[in-house]
Design a protein around this motif. Sequence first.
Motif, mmCIF file in Angstrom:
data_model
loop_
_atom_site.group_PDB
_atom_site.id
_atom_site.type_symbol
_atom_site.label_atom_id
_atom_site.label_comp_id
_atom_site.label_asym_id
_atom_site.label_seq_id
_atom_site.Cartn_x
_atom_site.Cartn_y
_atom_site.Cartn_z
ATOM 1 N N GLY A 195 -24.773 -0.749 -17.144
ATOM 2 C CA GLY A 195 -25.543 -0.194 -15.813
ATOM 3 C C GLY A 195 -25.884 -1.081 -14.592
ATOM 4 O O GLY A 195 -25.203 -2.113 -14.781
ATOM 5 N N ARG A 223 -28.288 2.620 -10.861
ATOM 6 C CA ARG A 223 -27.745 3.602 -12.077
ATOM 7 C C ARG A 223 -27.935 2.850 -13.334
ATOM 8 O O ARG A 223 -26.961 2.616 -13.726
ATOM 9 C CB ARG A 223 -26.307 4.108 -11.831
ATOM 10 N N GLY A 260 -28.299 1.974 -17.241
ATOM 11 C CA GLY A 260 -27.872 2.676 -18.594
ATOM 12 C C GLY A 260 -28.736 2.364 -19.747
ATOM 13 O O GLY A 260 -29.884 1.900 -19.406
ATOM 14 N N ALA A 270 -23.239 6.106 -16.553
ATOM 15 C CA ALA A 270 -23.663 4.664 -16.385
ATOM 16 C C ALA A 270 -22.464 3.643 -16.595
ATOM 17 O O ALA A 270 -22.039 3.793 -17.505
ATOM 18 C CB ALA A 270 -24.981 4.153 -16.942
ATOM 19 N N ASN A 330 -21.103 3.021 -20.102
ATOM 20 C CA ASN A 330 -22.264 3.209 -21.101
ATOM 21 C C ASN A 330 -21.870 4.190 -22.304
ATOM 22 O O ASN A 330 -22.190 3.721 -23.437
ATOM 23 C CB ASN A 330 -23.463 3.496 -20.431
#
Length: 175
Positions: free
Chosen positions: A44, A48, A50, A135, A142
């Motif tokens: 991430g 944003r 993760g 992410a 992710n």
Amino acid sequence: MGDFWVFGYGSLMWRPGFAHVETQRARLHGYRRALCVTSHVHRGTPERPGLVLGLDRGGSCLGLAFRVPGDLRDEVVGYLRARELVTLVYLERLLPVRLDGGGTVPALTYVVDRGHEQYAGALEVDEAARRVSGAVGVSGANEEYVLNTVAHLKALGIRDHWLDGVAEKLVPPQP
């Protein structure tokens, strides 16, 4: 010094990255596998974030224990610290794990630090899937991390129902 054990519960299970002479399934009591670590780099970004796996308190976790020759202790511990302690979200612990082959051994283990700013806490399946979905960090998507982990766990005959639930939310339904 003699041989020592390392406990893996996530990517260490399928990509340990260090020399070892034996691998056994093992159970760690008192901790469970969870997507409880906010990832700002590998899975991430700060904009944003993760989620990645950590060992959080409660329950038990089935994973793999790797026996490492004692003469490789400094090399392997150095590698693990560089890999796991980058942001200090994990705490290095020597904890007893029960080997499938019988007996209990102390194993070098990395558990989440609940006081660290990256600790995401206990999440419901839907919330974890929402945070994972979309992410992307320097190590990739992710979703890929979660799905790859679940696939490797299944290949090892290890079921993690909570993580399976997250993975199911990430895969679009088949027509």
